[in-house]
Design an enzyme around this catalytic site. Structure first.
Site, mmCIF file in Angstrom:
data_model
loop_
_atom_site.group_PDB
_atom_site.id
_atom_site.type_symbol
_atom_site.label_atom_id
_atom_site.label_comp_id
_atom_site.label_asym_id
_atom_site.label_seq_id
_atom_site.Cartn_x
_atom_site.Cartn_y
_atom_site.Cartn_z
ATOM 1 N N ASP A 461 0.837 -1.197 0.000
ATOM 2 C CA ASP A 461 0.000 0.000 0.000
ATOM 3 C C ASP A 461 0.877 1.253 0.000
ATOM 4 O OD1 ASP A 461 -2.735 1.213 0.439
ATOM 5 O OD2 ASP A 461 -1.708 1.980 2.225
ATOM 6 N N GLU A 504 1.296 -0.047 -5.000
ATOM 7 C CA GLU A 504 0.463 1.099 -5.335
ATOM 8 C C GLU A 504 1.305 2.364 -5.303
ATOM 9 O OE1 GLU A 504 -3.398 3.419 -3.417
ATOM 10 O OE2 GLU A 504 -1.809 2.599 -2.161
#
Length: 687
Positions: A461, A504
């Site tokens: 993330d 990401e």
């Protein structure tokens, strides 16, 4: 912005409306949180300061075309200039969907390829059998199968004639009739299924309210809904039938126990059901289940040829909540003595807003400026925060407080010790490691899950906000851990594939960035969602995008998607809840080069859920199991056909593409040294 309540600082994308930039017309909103403006500029130079109401923003680093640039407030920063080296049509795109604005500048050249291809038109199909030129992909006299319908035909004169199945949308999925089974797994051709575990299947209702978590008795927008690891395991056969060979699960690790105020209006309590508000990386969150549940999930997935990816967070920790402050003895209140229980109750996390209050109002009772009480939280060696006397976050990618979450100092070189409040957390498996930095602790804790359970990969993330050295160390340690697990468990290992990592970095597209030199095997492709939307009414219009991707991805990999928890549901926003268009969405995604990601419910037309004043919450609704064998059964079956075809053919993800000229239908082939397919679209049926 010191000592402000964190939850009051969360900004929805709509809060970033009304952007302006000198020499550009007013920005146009294109989807929630996206703003674009275009202008023809001469060669020259201009200030690059963007105004949003009374706030000035400018890039935090060097100005480059076709790259995602972080924005920071202009105050006390030297002005940034943007040089245009030649006259042209320039586009400015601002993306506020992550909670902090980013900028992308681009120049449209005369030769720029858009979502379509000049050589491809939109065919119309009369419903009759299709005569297709299949040479040289398939040889004279070879038997060719349409995987969708099961029909076969023999190549004669370089052609075959087949009738597209009635429910195929005009597709022929052509393969050699000699193909009998799925191909060996390849990450470059992976079909990844991303699931928010809490919203999928409730396998054990007994763990639904762990740590004193509660339902709100209203719309349950951001409470825990009961999904868990046991429930996921129950649905592995369903996923296998979809052609899924990798399962990305939201972080199952222990999250903050309490809630924060949800949305811009504080109109609902927001728990960490999604797994992005970490509390302890050494423990499973009790709402997800226990360690036997995890072991069973991984083992059962591996038996079905399916890999498990953990969503992991190393950029930030979770917010401070009343429940955690009470339980772990950190922080400070304005309340004293008996008024604490009178106001907050015996269990602080049970507090509810009264008349004139909302779920943000709990902040009014917290003394965020007190230095002594907050020193017992994570400790200054661990995080940056606008609380107490912690070091303030910066404005660059690495030191900023993303969505005002406390930022972990992963780049800090000094030994950090354990988080201070772990002294009051006896169930933690965290142990002091002499000389360890925050980076060392995080990579050790996360790689231990790989070593103990055989986790096959991570989705990292907010990777753009983590220093590259930490990301590289995470990959190195996790890779060694998986190799050790496979050596110790040869009967359980599905194959000899090394550990895989995707990440990401908001705005990343199909490009070989330096993330690939720092541990990543693929990056999430943020461009594909919009590109697919542009081809939704005519499958042939994706040809130029497919060709570019197939060419570039001979050398690296990306993970493309249609829907996500941080952007939008494609079925609702783009397909406009049309089952026919969501069937086309399957074609666009599952026939794309590289790895692809299905977001749970893409295949079943999952509806947008209750969302309150946070437009992203609705993208995280409960899985619509009740519709799978009813009104949306045919849609699911179409996704199954495409997913199964993809699993049989590595050429879809890795092959060299050759598009056919316009013969009254759209067709392309993809080939590797050992595999070949051809996809034919007859077009939409004529009325």
């Amino acid at each position: 912005m010191k000592h402000l309540p964190l939850t009051l600082l969360l900004l929805a994308p709509a809060a970033f409306a009304d952007w302006t930039l000198v020499n550009f017309p007013p920005f146009t909103a294109s989807g929630d949180g996206l703003f674009t403006s275009s202008a023809t500029l001469p060669a020259g130079q201009q200030p690059l300061q963007l105004w949003q109401q009374q706030q000035c923003w400018q890039p935090a680093g060097a100005v480059k075309l076709n790259q995602t640039l972080s924005l920071q407030p202009c105050a006390s920063q030297p002005p940034v200039s943007w040089r245009q080296f030649r006259r042209g049509d320039y586009q400015v795109r601002i993306d506020t969907r992550s909670g902090t604005p980013t900028l992308q500048l681009s120049l449209k050249s005369p030769q720029q390829v858009n979502a379509g291809s000049a050589s491809q038109s939109c065919p119309r199909w009369n419903g009759q059998p299709l005569s297709v030129a299949v040479g040289p992909t398939f040889h004279e006299g070879e038997s060719v199968r349409d995987f969708y319908s099961g029909q076969t035909a023999t190549v004669s004169g370089g052609k075959i004639t087949l009738q597209p199945a009635a429910n195929s949308g005009g597709l022929l999925l052509l393969e050699s009739a000699a193909t009998q089974q799925n191909a060996p797994f390849s990450w470059h051709n992976a079909t990844v299924y991303f699931v928010l575990t809490d919203r999928f299947v409730n396998g054990n209702p007994a763990n639904d309210h762990s740590y004193g978590r509660r339902s709100d008795g209203q719309q349950e927008i951001a409470t825990f809904h009961g999904g868990d690891l046991a429930g996921l395991t129950q649905k592995l056969d369903y996923l296998q039938q979809l052609g899924v060979n990798a399962l990305w699960i939201s972080s199952p690790l222990e999250q903050i126990h309490g809630w924060i105020g949800g949305g811009s209006k504080g109109d609902f309590p927001h728990y960490a059901y999604h797994g992005y508000y970490a509390l302890d990386w050494t423990r499973l969150d009790a709402n997800m289940g226990n360690e036997q549940d995890l072991r069973n999930l991984v083992d059962q997935a591996h038996q079905r040829g399916m890999r498990i990816l953990f969503d992991v967070v190393v950029n930030h920790v979770g917010y401070a909540t009343l429940s955690d402050m009470q339980h772990f003895q950190f922080g400070s209140l304005y309340l004293q003595g008996a008024e604490i229980e009178k106001t907050l109750g015996k269990n602080w996390g049970d507090w509810q807003p009264g008349v004139g209050q909302n779920w943000h109002s709990f902040n009014d009772y917290i003394n965020f400026s007190d230095q002594t009480g907050w020193r017992n939280w994570w400790g200054k060696n661990w995080i940056r925060s606008d609380i107490g006397d912690y070091d303030a976050p910066g404005y660059d990618d690495l030191s900023m407080s993303l969505a005002f979450l406390p930022d972990i100092k992963t780049e800090a070189p000094q030994p950090s010790g354990l988080p201070l409040f772990y002294r009051h957390k006896p169930d933690s498996d965290a142990r002091e490691i002499p000389g360890a930095t925050t980076r060392d602790y995080l990579t050790h804790w996360l790689s231990q899950w790989v070593r103990d359970y055989g986790i096959d990969g991570f989705r990292v993330d907010t990777a753009k906000h983590v220093d590259k050295a930490t990301l590289a160390q995470l990959k190195q340690q996790a890779s060694a851990a998986l190799a050790a697990w496979k050596a110790a468990n040869p009967d359980k290992a599905p194959d000899n594939q090394p550990f895989w990592m995707t990440g990401e970095a908001w705005g990343h597209g199909v490009m070989m960035s330096d993330y690939y030199q720092h541990g990543f095997d693929a990056m999430i492709n943020f461009d594909f969602q919009d590109q697919a939307a542009q081809a939704l009414n005519c499958f042939a219009q994706i040809d130029g995008i497919y060709q570019q991707m197939a060419d570039k991805l001979q050398n690296f990999n990306v993970l493309s998607y249609l829907s996500s928890h941080d952007t939008r549901l494609f079925f609702v926003s783009d397909a406009r809840e049309s089952l026919a268009l969501q069937q086309r969405a399957a074609d666009l995604l599952l026939l794309a080069p590289g790895a692809v990601q299905i977001y749970y419910g893409d295949e079943s037309g999952r509806q947008f859920g209750a969302t309150g004043s946070d437009p992203l919450q609705g993208t995280r609704s409960d899985m619509n199991w009740q519709q799978l064998f009813g009104s949306k059964g045919a849609l699911v079956e179409h996704w199954r056909k495409l997913g199964s075809f993809r699993a049989r053919h590595p050429a879809i993800g890795t092959g060299v593409q050759q598009s056919q000229p316009d013969n009254g239908y759209y067709a392309f082939s993809r080939q590797t040294a050992s595999d070949r397919v051809m996809v034919v679209w007859a077009g939409d049926r004529q009325p």
